[in-house]
Design an enzyme around this catalytic site. Structure first.
Site, PDB file in Angstrom:
ATOM      1  N   HIS A  28       1.046  -1.227  -0.141  1.00  0.00           N
ATOM      2  CA  HIS A  28      -0.141  -0.056  -0.206  1.00  0.00           C
ATOM      3  C   HIS A  28       0.722   1.186  -0.027  1.00  0.00           C
ATOM      4  O   HIS A  28       0.726   2.278   0.847  1.00  0.00           O
ATOM      5  CB  HIS A  28      -1.007   0.127   0.958  1.00  0.00           C
ATOM      6  CG  HIS A  28      -0.684  -0.339   2.346  1.00  0.00           C
ATOM      7  ND1 HIS A  28       0.138   0.581   2.996  1.00  0.00           N
ATOM      8  CD2 HIS A  28      -1.352  -1.012   3.415  1.00  0.00           C
ATOM      9  CE1 HIS A  28       0.407   0.210   4.454  1.00  0.00           C
ATOM     10  NE2 HIS A  28      -0.768  -0.545   4.583  1.00  0.00           N
ATOM     11  N   HIS A  82      -5.753  -7.880  14.966  1.00  0.00           N
ATOM     12  CA  HIS A  82      -5.691  -6.965  14.007  1.00  0.00           C
ATOM     13  C   HIS A  82      -6.540  -7.258  12.954  1.00  0.00           C
ATOM     14  O   HIS A  82      -6.332  -8.256  12.223  1.00  0.00           O
ATOM     15  CB  HIS A  82      -4.256  -6.480  13.684  1.00  0.00           C
ATOM     16  CG  HIS A  82      -4.138  -5.177  12.964  1.00  0.00           C
ATOM     17  ND1 HIS A  82      -5.010  -4.105  12.528  1.00  0.00           N
ATOM     18  CD2 HIS A  82      -3.232  -4.920  11.859  1.00  0.00           C
ATOM     19  CE1 HIS A  82      -4.805  -3.467  11.842  1.00  0.00           C
ATOM     20  NE2 HIS A  82      -3.422  -3.799  11.302  1.00  0.00           N
ATOM     21  N   GLU A  84      -6.539  -5.458   9.872  1.00  0.00           N
ATOM     22  CA  GLU A  84      -6.154  -5.302   8.463  1.00  0.00           C
ATOM     23  C   GLU A  84      -5.816  -6.456   7.631  1.00  0.00           C
ATOM     24  O   GLU A  84      -5.713  -7.357   8.375  1.00  0.00           O
ATOM     25  CB  GLU A  84      -4.823  -4.306   8.753  1.00  0.00           C
ATOM     26  CG  GLU A  84      -4.589  -3.702   7.242  1.00  0.00           C
ATOM     27  CD  GLU A  84      -3.394  -2.530   7.326  1.00  0.00           C
ATOM     28  OE1 GLU A  84      -2.893  -2.463   8.115  1.00  0.00           O
ATOM     29  OE2 GLU A  84      -3.496  -2.161   6.112  1.00  0.00           O
ATOM     30  N   ASP A  86      -3.927  -7.971   5.786  1.00  0.00           N
ATOM     31  CA  ASP A  86      -2.677  -8.790   5.461  1.00  0.00           C
ATOM     32  C   ASP A  86      -2.837  -9.869   6.671  1.00  0.00           C
ATOM     33  O   ASP A  86      -2.105 -10.747   6.721  1.00  0.00           O
ATOM     34  CB  ASP A  86      -1.513  -8.112   5.443  1.00  0.00           C
ATOM     35  CG  ASP A  86      -1.454  -7.116   6.633  1.00  0.00           C
ATOM     36  OD1 ASP A  86      -2.475  -6.543   7.076  1.00  0.00           O
ATOM     37  OD2 ASP A  86      -0.083  -6.487   6.888  1.00  0.00           O
ATOM     38  N   HIS A 149      -2.013  -0.058  14.943  1.00  0.00           N
ATOM     39  CA  HIS A 149      -2.078   1.294  14.395  1.00  0.00           C
ATOM     40  C   HIS A 149      -3.414   1.599  13.823  1.00  0.00           C
ATOM     41  O   HIS A 149      -3.743   2.563  13.138  1.00  0.00           O
ATOM     42  CB  HIS A 149      -0.937   1.484  13.454  1.00  0.00           C
ATOM     43  CG  HIS A 149      -1.189   0.405  12.067  1.00  0.00           C
ATOM     44  ND1 HIS A 149      -1.000   0.966  10.701  1.00  0.00           N
ATOM     45  CD2 HIS A 149      -1.490  -0.569  12.237  1.00  0.00           C
ATOM     46  CE1 HIS A 149      -1.476  -0.237   9.947  1.00  0.00           C
ATOM     47  NE2 HIS A 149      -1.628  -1.131  10.744  1.00  0.00           N
ATOM     48  N   ASP A 168       1.351  -5.632  14.462  1.00  0.00           N
ATOM     49  CA  ASP A 168       2.060  -4.902  13.684  1.00  0.00           C
ATOM     50  C   ASP A 168       3.085  -4.228  14.227  1.00  0.00           C
ATOM     51  O   ASP A 168       4.397  -4.229  13.742  1.00  0.00           O
ATOM     52  CB  ASP A 168       1.175  -3.801  12.956  1.00  0.00           C
ATOM     53  CG  ASP A 168       0.539  -4.594  11.596  1.00  0.00           C
ATOM     54  OD1 ASP A 168       1.039  -5.172  11.017  1.00  0.00           O
ATOM     55  OD2 ASP A 168      -0.407  -3.652  11.393  1.00  0.00           O
ATOM     56  N   TYR A 195       9.955   0.415   8.732  1.00  0.00           N
ATOM     57  CA  TYR A 195       8.819   0.053   9.039  1.00  0.00           C
ATOM     58  C   TYR A 195       8.009   1.165  10.073  1.00  0.00           C
ATOM     59  O   TYR A 195       6.800   1.453   9.977  1.00  0.00           O
ATOM     60  CB  TYR A 195       8.787  -1.234   9.736  1.00  0.00           C
ATOM     61  CG  TYR A 195       7.545  -1.982   9.831  1.00  0.00           C
ATOM     62  CD1 TYR A 195       6.878  -2.793   9.097  1.00  0.00           C
ATOM     63  CD2 TYR A 195       6.741  -1.721  11.084  1.00  0.00           C
ATOM     64  CE1 TYR A 195       5.844  -3.731   9.398  1.00  0.00           C
ATOM     65  CE2 TYR A 195       5.756  -2.431  11.472  1.00  0.00           C
ATOM     66  CZ  TYR A 195       5.178  -3.321  10.570  1.00  0.00           C
ATOM     67  OH  TYR A 195       3.996  -4.063  10.923  1.00  0.00           O
ATOM     68  N   HIS A 228       4.997  -9.273  11.297  1.00  0.00           N
ATOM     69  CA  HIS A 228       5.881  -9.188   9.930  1.00  0.00           C
ATOM     70  C   HIS A 228       7.238  -9.574  10.522  1.00  0.00           C
ATOM     71  O   HIS A 228       7.782  -8.877  11.433  1.00  0.00           O
ATOM     72  CB  HIS A 228       5.658  -7.847   9.456  1.00  0.00           C
ATOM     73  CG  HIS A 228       4.396  -7.466   8.887  1.00  0.00           C
ATOM     74  ND1 HIS A 228       3.845  -8.087   7.704  1.00  0.00           N
ATOM     75  CD2 HIS A 228       3.268  -6.704   9.357  1.00  0.00           C
ATOM     76  CE1 HIS A 228       2.562  -7.681   7.380  1.00  0.00           C
ATOM     77  NE2 HIS A 228       2.217  -6.693   8.608  1.00  0.00           N
TER      78      HIS A 228
HETATM   79 FE1  FEO Z   1      -1.723  -3.110   9.857  1.00  0.00          FE
HETATM   80 FE2  FEO Z   1       0.369  -5.721   8.898  1.00  0.00          FE
HETATM   81  O1  FEO Z   1      -1.240  -4.626   9.024  1.00  0.00           O
END
Ligand code: FEO
Length: 399
Positions: A28, A82, A84, A86, A149, A168, A195, A228
């Site tokens: 993104h 989370h 999001e 991913d 976040h 994250d 990051y 991640h």
């Molecule tokens: Fe906020 Fe890795 O997604």
């Protein structure tokens, strides 16, 4: 079974079962030159628990990984730290496989956001901040980390193992065969910094508050497992310390000169300003927006004392890449910066004031009205760039 990474035991009975995305290069708008991973974790206990899933396209890989340890149908519950995509994109596939009625634990905002996003009537079990859950041999504690976040973000802590699933936070976009900090050494830190600079910078005040809260709660960590990149097991304190330092954004004697150019005039100005900064002992570099990705520039901005932005004037406005970068930087809310603008132009020269306006909106200290030069900078023009560089250097030295 596919040829993907096999599960890896990170503590007794706790496994990494995620996926490596070797090929992603744009996350993104963030340049992921070295790919990323979507970390998902399996806790083998009386209640078999899955922590987070992976991006939709990797859901089968996740299920294959789980199958190497246990039949996915035996999973008793899922924790979503989370929303999001991913980390939640694989949820529909996982829930379908393990049983749609299995409990799905998440924060209250997670319940709201997951329901909204997926429109599925899963067995949601919203948890409270500080809420606990027994898995058999282990006890989990949930920590709401709203806006770190997303509004739904939370951490899950395993008391007995002193192990934190940090969503994250503390992550890095890095695809590699390494799974742990001790396999990477210092080489992981630039990825962690990039990051932070591109995802978490705007939440710096909340990070500092969270570190205080965790300290007050007396929590300590043997292992930090982000969603991640690599897992921090050798020295989890190192990344916490780095987050505190990065959140402080203490300015260094460093300047980043960010610009684009049409016919090399703005480039000449940028390089003259950088040369003057260098002569005054400032660590300075020009960053051309068509050579440097916005996310790499933000990584340099984080500890810079000065951010100087230049643009040609195009159609009475800013050059598009400069607008793009200013919008991106404004969203990330860097602080403690000196700002200055410069522009080249043919007949109107609006770019300089437009940059100033944006830098003011970011609460940068504007130390000069700026510099605009018509057509090609001549000797006098270059001297003016030099003077601007010197002025910025003097102000940085006083920080
Ligand atoms: Fe906020 Fe890795 O997604």
């Amino acid at each position: 079974m596919g040829e993907q990474m096999k599960p890896i035991e990170i503590a007794k009975g706790i496994y990494w079962v995620g996926a490596i995305d070797w090929n992603i290069r744009d996350f993104h708008g963030y340049s992921t030159y070295q790919g990323t991973t979507y970390n998902s974790y399996l806790i083998m206990d009386k209640k078999i628990t899955l922590i987070d899933t992976v991006k939709k396209e990797f859901a089968d890989e996740l299920l294959e990984n789980i199958s190497r340890i246990v039949d996915p149908k035996k999973i008793d519950c899922v924790i979503s730290n989370h929303t999001e995509m991913d980390h939640s994109g694989g949820l529909p596939r996982v829930m379908h496989k393990i049983g749609e009625d299995k409990p799905l634990f998440c924060s209250r905002m997670g319940h709201k956001n997951l329901s909204h996003h997926f429109q599925e009537k899963w067995n949601y079990n919203p948890v409270e901040d500080g809420g606990e859950m027994n898995l058999g041999r282990r006890n989990l504690v949930f920590l709401e980390t709203r806006m770190l976040h997303w509004p739904d973000s939370m951490f899950t802590y395993v008391k007995e193992d002193k192990l934190l699933f940090s969503s994250d936070a503390f992550g890095q976009h890095y695809a590699g065969l390494e799974r742990f900090d001790d396999q990477m050494g210092e080489a992981i830190m630039p990825h962690a910094l990039k990051y932070f600079a591109n995802i978490l910078l705007l939440y710096s005040p909340l990070i500092l508050k969270l570190v205080d809260k965790v300290t007050e709660m007396g929590l300590s960590f043997n292992t930090i497992c982000p969603d991640h990149g690599i897992i921090w097991r050798k020295d989890p304190g190192k990344i916490i310390k780095a987050y505190v330092e990065w959140s402080d954004q203490k300015p260094k004697k460093k300047a980043v000169v960010i610009y684009d150019t049409m016919w090399q005039s703005t480039k000449k100005m940028a390089e003259a300003i950088v040369a003057a900064l260098g002569e005054e002992g400032v660590d300075a570099k020009p960053m051309n927006l068509r050579s440097c990705h916005r996310s790499d520039i933000m990584t340099e901005v984080i500890d810079a004392g000065a951010v100087i932005v230049g643009s040609p004037t195009l159609n009475n406005g800013l050059f598009p890449t400069v607008s793009d970068f200013l919008t991106y930087m404004k969203g990330l809310r860097p602080k403690n910066k000196i700002g200055a603008a410069f522009c080249s132009y043919g007949w109107s020269g609006e770019a300089m004031n437009l940059i100033n306006k944006e830098l003011e909106a970011m609460k940068f200290e504007i130390i000069d009205p700026g510099l605009k030069i018509q057509y090609v900078p001549d000797k006098e023009g270059l001297q003016a760039c030099h003077e601007l560089g010197k002025k910025i250097a003097q102000r940085i030295s006083g920080l």
